[in-house]
Design a protein around this motif. Sequence first.
Motif, PDB file in Angstrom:
ATOM      1  N   PRO A  63       0.793  -1.276   0.055  1.00 24.31           N
ATOM      2  CA  PRO A  63      -0.110  -0.080   0.081  1.00 24.31           C
ATOM      3  C   PRO A  63       0.671   1.221   0.038  1.00 24.31           C
ATOM      4  O   PRO A  63       0.414   2.400  -0.461  1.00 24.31           O
ATOM      5  CB  PRO A  63      -0.790  -0.232   1.379  1.00 24.31           C
ATOM      6  CG  PRO A  63      -0.244  -1.114   1.960  1.00 24.31           C
ATOM      7  CD  PRO A  63       0.581  -1.987   1.213  1.00 24.31           C
ATOM      8  N   GLU A  64       2.244   1.233   0.577  1.00 23.10           N
ATOM      9  CA  GLU A  64       3.012   2.453   0.411  1.00 23.10           C
ATOM     10  C   GLU A  64       3.244   2.865  -0.992  1.00 23.10           C
ATOM     11  O   GLU A  64       3.251   3.989  -1.504  1.00 23.10           O
ATOM     12  CB  GLU A  64       4.447   2.195   0.981  1.00 23.10           C
ATOM     13  CG  GLU A  64       4.361   1.374   2.225  1.00 23.10           C
ATOM     14  CD  GLU A  64       4.341   2.608   3.307  1.00 23.10           C
ATOM     15  OE1 GLU A  64       5.224   3.252   3.326  1.00 23.10           O
ATOM     16  OE2 GLU A  64       3.609   2.359   4.124  1.00 23.10           O
ATOM     17  N   VAL A  65       2.955   1.961  -2.076  1.00 16.65           N
ATOM     18  CA  VAL A  65       3.330   2.251  -3.394  1.00 16.65           C
ATOM     19  C   VAL A  65       2.121   2.411  -4.217  1.00 16.65           C
ATOM     20  O   VAL A  65       1.777   3.419  -4.714  1.00 16.65           O
ATOM     21  CB  VAL A  65       4.211   1.091  -4.038  1.00 16.65           C
ATOM     22  CG1 VAL A  65       4.897   1.494  -5.558  1.00 16.65           C
ATOM     23  CG2 VAL A  65       5.292   0.844  -3.186  1.00 16.65           C
ATOM     24  N   GLU A  66       1.063   1.574  -3.946  1.00 16.09           N
ATOM     25  CA  GLU A  66      -0.010   1.659  -4.900  1.00 16.09           C
ATOM     26  C   GLU A  66      -1.163   0.760  -4.294  1.00 16.09           C
ATOM     27  O   GLU A  66      -0.703  -0.127  -3.505  1.00 16.09           O
ATOM     28  CB  GLU A  66      -0.002   1.495  -6.284  1.00 16.09           C
ATOM     29  CG  GLU A  66       0.446  -0.314  -6.448  1.00 16.09           C
ATOM     30  CD  GLU A  66       0.429  -0.817  -7.990  1.00 16.09           C
ATOM     31  OE1 GLU A  66      -0.189  -0.317  -8.651  1.00 16.09           O
ATOM     32  OE2 GLU A  66       1.404  -1.551  -8.364  1.00 16.09           O
ATOM     33  N   SER A  67      -2.170   0.917  -4.369  1.00 13.39           N
ATOM     34  CA  SER A  67      -3.365   0.169  -3.888  1.00 13.39           C
ATOM     35  C   SER A  67      -3.971  -0.881  -5.023  1.00 13.39           C
ATOM     36  O   SER A  67      -4.780  -0.059  -5.605  1.00 13.39           O
ATOM     37  CB  SER A  67      -4.306   1.011  -2.971  1.00 13.39           C
ATOM     38  OG  SER A  67      -5.098  -0.122  -2.286  1.00 13.39           O
ATOM     39  N   SER A  68      -3.652  -2.109  -5.187  1.00 15.02           N
ATOM     40  CA  SER A  68      -4.442  -2.690  -6.008  1.00 15.02           C
ATOM     41  C   SER A  68      -4.371  -4.345  -5.692  1.00 15.02           C
ATOM     42  O   SER A  68      -3.472  -4.619  -4.692  1.00 15.02           O
ATOM     43  CB  SER A  68      -3.753  -2.493  -7.624  1.00 15.02           C
ATOM     44  OG  SER A  68      -2.398  -2.642  -7.531  1.00 15.02           O
ATOM     45  N   LEU A  69      -5.034  -5.293  -6.265  1.00 10.17           N
ATOM     46  CA  LEU A  69      -4.967  -6.576  -6.074  1.00 10.17           C
ATOM     47  C   LEU A  69      -4.687  -7.381  -7.504  1.00 10.17           C
ATOM     48  O   LEU A  69      -5.189  -6.846  -8.428  1.00 10.17           O
ATOM     49  CB  LEU A  69      -5.783  -7.140  -5.266  1.00 10.17           C
ATOM     50  CG  LEU A  69      -7.378  -6.618  -5.438  1.00 10.17           C
ATOM     51  CD1 LEU A  69      -8.145  -7.771  -6.596  1.00 10.17           C
ATOM     52  CD2 LEU A  69      -8.035  -7.024  -3.996  1.00 10.17           C
ATOM     53  N   LEU A  70      -3.986  -8.472  -7.349  1.00  9.76           N
ATOM     54  CA  LEU A  70      -3.783  -9.544  -8.524  1.00  9.76           C
ATOM     55  C   LEU A  70      -4.574 -10.846  -8.166  1.00  9.76           C
ATOM     56  O   LEU A  70      -4.477 -11.298  -7.140  1.00  9.76           O
ATOM     57  CB  LEU A  70      -2.390  -9.625  -8.886  1.00  9.76           C
ATOM     58  CG  LEU A  70      -1.738  -8.367  -9.221  1.00  9.76           C
ATOM     59  CD1 LEU A  70      -0.741  -7.786  -7.972  1.00  9.76           C
ATOM     60  CD2 LEU A  70      -0.681  -8.768 -10.462  1.00  9.76           C
ATOM     61  N   ILE A  71      -5.297 -11.192  -9.296  1.00 12.04           N
ATOM     62  CA  ILE A  71      -6.203 -12.049  -9.107  1.00 12.04           C
ATOM     63  C   ILE A  71      -5.788 -13.192 -10.103  1.00 12.04           C
ATOM     64  O   ILE A  71      -5.484 -13.127 -11.258  1.00 12.04           O
ATOM     65  CB  ILE A  71      -7.719 -11.859  -9.310  1.00 12.04           C
ATOM     66  CG1 ILE A  71      -8.082 -10.980  -8.434  1.00 12.04           C
ATOM     67  CG2 ILE A  71      -8.569 -13.065  -9.211  1.00 12.04           C
ATOM     68  CD1 ILE A  71      -9.659 -10.245  -8.453  1.00 12.04           C
ATOM     69  N   SER A  72      -5.547 -14.645  -9.539  1.00 14.51           N
ATOM     70  CA  SER A  72      -5.390 -15.695 -10.659  1.00 14.51           C
ATOM     71  C   SER A  72      -6.271 -16.684 -10.245  1.00 14.51           C
ATOM     72  O   SER A  72      -6.867 -17.037  -9.192  1.00 14.51           O
ATOM     73  CB  SER A  72      -4.010 -16.352 -10.133  1.00 14.51           C
ATOM     74  OG  SER A  72      -3.919 -17.749 -11.020  1.00 14.51           O
ATOM     75  N   SER A  73      -6.771 -17.392 -11.474  1.00 15.45           N
ATOM     76  CA  SER A  73      -7.857 -18.718 -11.269  1.00 15.45           C
ATOM     77  C   SER A  73      -7.086 -19.855 -11.913  1.00 15.45           C
ATOM     78  O   SER A  73      -7.937 -20.796 -11.987  1.00 15.45           O
ATOM     79  CB  SER A  73      -8.983 -18.323 -12.283  1.00 15.45           C
ATOM     80  OG  SER A  73      -9.555 -17.159 -11.681  1.00 15.45           O
ATOM     81  N   ASP A  74      -5.731 -19.764 -11.895  1.00 18.22           N
ATOM     82  CA  ASP A  74      -5.184 -21.082 -12.444  1.00 18.22           C
ATOM     83  C   ASP A  74      -3.963 -21.383 -11.631  1.00 18.22           C
ATOM     84  O   ASP A  74      -2.890 -21.746 -11.940  1.00 18.22           O
ATOM     85  CB  ASP A  74      -4.782 -20.832 -13.810  1.00 18.22           C
ATOM     86  CG  ASP A  74      -3.901 -19.594 -14.159  1.00 18.22           C
ATOM     87  OD1 ASP A  74      -3.530 -18.895 -13.296  1.00 18.22           O
ATOM     88  OD2 ASP A  74      -3.915 -18.954 -15.374  1.00 18.22           O
ATOM     89  N   GLU A  75      -4.268 -21.328 -10.324  1.00 16.48           N
ATOM     90  CA  GLU A  75      -3.075 -21.853  -9.193  1.00 16.48           C
ATOM     91  C   GLU A  75      -1.751 -20.936  -9.424  1.00 16.48           C
ATOM     92  O   GLU A  75      -0.771 -21.443  -9.338  1.00 16.48           O
ATOM     93  CB  GLU A  75      -2.648 -23.209  -9.206  1.00 16.48           C
ATOM     94  CG  GLU A  75      -3.991 -24.326  -9.064  1.00 16.48           C
ATOM     95  CD  GLU A  75      -3.271 -25.551  -9.140  1.00 16.48           C
ATOM     96  OE1 GLU A  75      -3.097 -25.902  -7.833  1.00 16.48           O
ATOM     97  OE2 GLU A  75      -3.449 -26.209  -9.903  1.00 16.48           O
ATOM     98  N   GLY A  76      -2.198 -19.623  -9.772  1.00 16.52           N
ATOM     99  CA  GLY A  76      -1.133 -18.654  -9.860  1.00 16.52           C
ATOM    100  C   GLY A  76      -0.217 -18.526 -10.903  1.00 16.52           C
ATOM    101  O   GLY A  76       0.802 -18.035 -10.814  1.00 16.52           O
ATOM    102  N   ALA A  77      -0.599 -19.154 -12.021  1.00 21.13           N
ATOM    103  CA  ALA A  77       0.281 -19.064 -13.377  1.00 21.13           C
ATOM    104  C   ALA A  77       0.092 -17.786 -14.036  1.00 21.13           C
ATOM    105  O   ALA A  77       1.090 -17.054 -14.389  1.00 21.13           O
ATOM    106  CB  ALA A  77      -0.328 -20.281 -14.302  1.00 21.13           C
ATOM    107  N   THR A  78      -1.362 -17.247 -14.158  1.00 21.89           N
ATOM    108  CA  THR A  78      -1.234 -16.067 -14.633  1.00 21.89           C
ATOM    109  C   THR A  78      -2.376 -14.948 -13.870  1.00 21.89           C
ATOM    110  O   THR A  78      -3.049 -15.506 -12.885  1.00 21.89           O
ATOM    111  CB  THR A  78      -2.111 -15.888 -16.170  1.00 21.89           C
ATOM    112  OG1 THR A  78      -3.235 -16.689 -15.810  1.00 21.89           O
ATOM    113  CG2 THR A  78      -1.288 -17.104 -17.128  1.00 21.89           C
TER     114      THR A  78
END
Length: 639
Positions: A63-78
């Motif tokens: 959060p110090e840099v930016e506030s976003s989230l990353l979502i994966s539905s393939d066990e973390g591949a993409t």
Amino acid sequence: VILILTKLYDYNLGSITESSLWRSTDYGTTYEKLNDKVGLKTILSYLYVCPTNKRKIMLLTDPEVESSLLISSDEGATYQKYRLNFYIHSLLFHPKQEDWILAYSQDQKLFSSVEFGRRWLLLHEGVAPNRFYWSMMGSGREPDLVHLEAKTVDGHAQYITCKMQNCSEATRSKPFPGYIDHNSLIVQDDYVFVQLTSGGRPHYYVSYRRNAFAQMKLPKYSLPKDMHVISTDENQVFAAVQEWNQNDTYNLYISDTRGVYFTLALENVKSSQGLEGNVMIDLYEVAGIKGMFLANKKTDNQVKTFITYNKGRDWSLNFQGPDNDTGSKERRALPYCSLHLHLKVSENPYTSGNIASRDTAPSIIVASGNIGTELSDNDISMFVSSDAGNTWRQIFEEEHSVLYLDQGGVLVAMKHTSLPIRHLWLSFDEGRSWSKYSFTSLPLFVDGVLGEPGEETLIMTVFGHFSHRSEWQLVKVDYKSIFDRRCAEDDYRPWQLHSQGEACIMGAKRIYRKRKSEKKCLQGKYAGAMTSEPCVCTEADFDCDYGYERHSNGQCLPAFWYNPSSLSKDCSLGQSYLNSTGYRKVVSNNCTDGVRERYTAKPQQCPGKAPQGLRIITSDGKLTAEQGHNVTFLVQLEE
């Protein structure tokens, strides 16, 4: 798949300057660095795995840099990236619906998402930290209801429930009338608890199955200043209460099904402060054996370990010292010489605490402690029990971390030490014998061990450093090659749970399936093999009811502060009340027949009372009437 998030902390700047995400798809033999998949400049702060669907992963950025989230539905591949207009402090996933999440922001707002974090809706502002819950009842009704404790404009705390997609003034409800104490809302299983202080004393209220709140009733002489709910499973509340005159101990109480009437289970259980000021109570619930607890009780400034198999109705000192203890038989006799255990559970998922047991390995308990008259902090050894605490064996002189693999078919022990190590110990016979194996050529400072959840695999990853300046080192240890076959039916033997020879525990005889200790075969998935048959009810299956205390002859008689006839006074004609026999069955006890009928409370008609205060007058107040005219009489009866 194994995912690892590493961060680089710059001590000069006092902040994290870079992070890396690593992914393995071969149980940790090789790792791929995924920084380009999440954005090379992105600094990640947290990694979440959806508890109900392990394919879904969520990463939070720093959060110090930016506030976003990353979502994966393939066990973390993409990954796909989504910007947020708030800073996430913590997340709470729904126990059943994989895409439903509650997010708590750093400025005390609560948001909800039904799309695994792709879109968020503001539910409520001014929510107390960690006082928001999904409504999970046994029945599973109203899965989208959220319980929360929120501040009003003038700073009071209130208990509010609302739907996760709509929490407007009109749709929210307030199940508890009036305000509650700050940080007091607890929602667990079928129960909701709140606290309300008045006249300088806390009062505790409970709602069972979302019905109206009732004040929790402790014995009359009890003046509690603090209460912790320890467990609410099997339709019963286990609570630790600190009395006005206690400082480092709590009393354990156990409730009826509704969580209203509490009776004393054990006095003066030791407590201590955790790292974050939280209270830790020295009580341990043994996994895999329902109703079994260990507790450290303080008597005359000595702390001793006690054990119960029937959820606190009977406690005994923790048995004789193990078989291989030298010294005369007399010295090993209770109460001079019993085994005392440290009951701290690890807060770190990668290291084991002082005591461990697993649902998939019922009857095996590994713990650190000492033999003697009291628990000591100095002379600590490791002990194992493979018969649910009836007998113990010493396995190591110093403290070790012990991991369960293949349902306890393999136990792995590593020394607890600040020095680097290169060996670990393995046991295939529930801790009777141990062999030494070397797992690294260079000695490693071990920081933790990652085992697969579920104790079914035979692969673990040890992580640590070769020196204080070096990079992370991972060592993958695969035990599969030790076994050449899967277990067959004749590799197992039946094992009966007992307490010092008594087989009827909690009203049933329970027989588990254990691998024969000399067989080296792979068990695989846990089948939960246990058969149970009910026992005939005896007095041992009954606790004293609220208001009754056990006397030296074993009978439950009314306590000095309790008047048994008070129950019938509060009821009115035509209704019935339960007339207590002084006993109540231990809630999750399954016994049948025997003395059950004699000890169970009987419904009785409320006693009739003599009527009083009969008055009769006429509507015009006269006591004479003319012939041919109607007269209206008014009849009044006070009671």
